[in-house]
Design an enzyme around this catalytic site. Structure first.
Site, PDB file in Angstrom:
ATOM      1  CB  SER A 166      64.666  59.890  10.183  1.00  0.00           C
ATOM      2  OG  SER A 166      64.036  60.819  11.036  1.00  0.00           O
ATOM      3  CE1 TYR A 179      64.197  55.378  13.864  1.00  0.00           C
ATOM      4  CE2 TYR A 179      63.693  57.685  14.284  1.00  0.00           C
ATOM      5  CZ  TYR A 179      63.544  56.540  13.520  1.00  0.00           C
ATOM      6  OH  TYR A 179      62.733  56.570  12.411  1.00  0.00           O
TER       7      TYR A 179
END
Ligand code: NAD
Length: 283
Positions: A166, A179
């Site tokens: 990401s 995350y």
């Protein structure tokens, strides 16, 4: 419509999280290129839907219920795929996600929040099990899946692994520390694997998507009436191209990384596909 086509006839592709928003698009694209597709997902119903769509275009697919956090489940999946299509040639490690229990209510810790009795989640409220959940689903899942699937690739000295990282691996997003850190671990592990497997014909790369609307982040981006939240406005302001990505916009990078002729010397990269988000300092 694919941005371009590559030839994956008779290749076997395993995609974890293949029942999800982004990876189902990957599955359709790779099926269109001729590959036999195994959709591995903890949500069997969604995996079956994707496999069904692929069969409708007369390509081969199998849906396999699989938990990327269980080695036993992964090994069972590998055997099912081997029996049906042969050993895996391309592995997409796409299963991942965040948890609201590892998301702070506010971007910053303000003095008045430290001992607040208000119903807000601060950094101090995260429980170890919630932290572990987010780390495991994003990082440990890739670790275990690669252990189980890459052995056959090493044996035949041929394989492609693509991890889904990401853009928050480059710079963490506010509110979601677990995350962000887990995705940073994914990028780091991508490099480690690329080096480790470089003598046995396996290339390992990652794609770092920017903001794509999916089930996972819909509630963070839109209110109940479908209007962008304050956070969505902020994201759009920080994305030089001024919009969210569409899943199909990841396909060019995916196909490029899968194709030996096009990317045979590309190994250990984390390719951002984010409308410029990770390049922009905000000024
Ligand atoms: P999604 O929630 O639609 O898909 C994730 C899939 O993973 C789901 O089908 C889910 O059932 C599956 N899954 C969850 N736990 C699993 C487990 N233990 N074993 C097997 N499967 C499991 O999300 P998405 O947006 O399509 O995200 C796909 C990947 O892309 C994720 O790794 C995500 O972190 C990453 N990503 C997404 C965005 C975005 O904007 N959507 C941005 C950056 C990175």
């Amino acid at each position: 419509m694919l941005p371009f086509k590559i030839n994956l006839d008779n290749k076997t592709v395993a995609i974890t999280g293949g029942g999800g928003v982004l990876c189902s698009e990957f599955a359709y694209a790779l099926a269109e290129c001729g590959a036999n597709i195994a959709i591995l997902d903890i949500n069997l119903e969604n995996a079956q839907k994707v496999a069904g769509q692929i069969e409708k275009i007369n390509r081969n697919a199998v849906a396999v219920k699989c938990d990327v956090l269980s080695r036993e489940s992964l090994e069972e999946a590998r055997e099912i795929i081997k029996d049906k299509f042969g050993t895996c040639d391309i592995l997409i490690n796409g299963a991942g996600g965040n948890s609201p229990k590892c998301t702070t209510t506010r971007e910053y810790l303000f003095e008045e929040d430290i001992n607040s009795s208000e119903d807000i989640i601060t950094f101090f409220d995260f429980l170890p099990e919630n932290l572990r959940f987010v780390f495991d689903i994003n990082f440990t899942g890739i670790f275990l899946t690669t252990q189980v699937f890459a052995k056959d690739m090493a044996d035949k000295k041929d394989g492609v692994i693509i991890n889904i990282s990401s853009m928050n691996a480059f710079t963490p997003l506010t509110k979601i520390p677990a995350y962000s850190a887990a995705k940073a671990a994914v990028s780091n592990f991508t490099q480690w694997l690329a080096v480790h497997f470089s003598k046995v014909g396996i290339r390992v790369n990652a794609i770092a998507p920017g903001f794509f609307v999916s089930e996972q982040n819909r509630a963070l981006l839109f209110d109940k009436d479908g209007k962008p939240t304050a956070r969505a406005d902020k994201i759009l302001a920080a994305t030089p191209m001024g919009r969210f990505g569409e899943a199909k916009e990841l396909l060019g990078t995916l196909l490029w990384l899968c194709n030996r002729e096009a990317s045979g010397f590309v190994n250990g990269v984390v390719a951002p596909v984010d409308g410029g988000f990770s390049a922009y300092s905000g000024v």
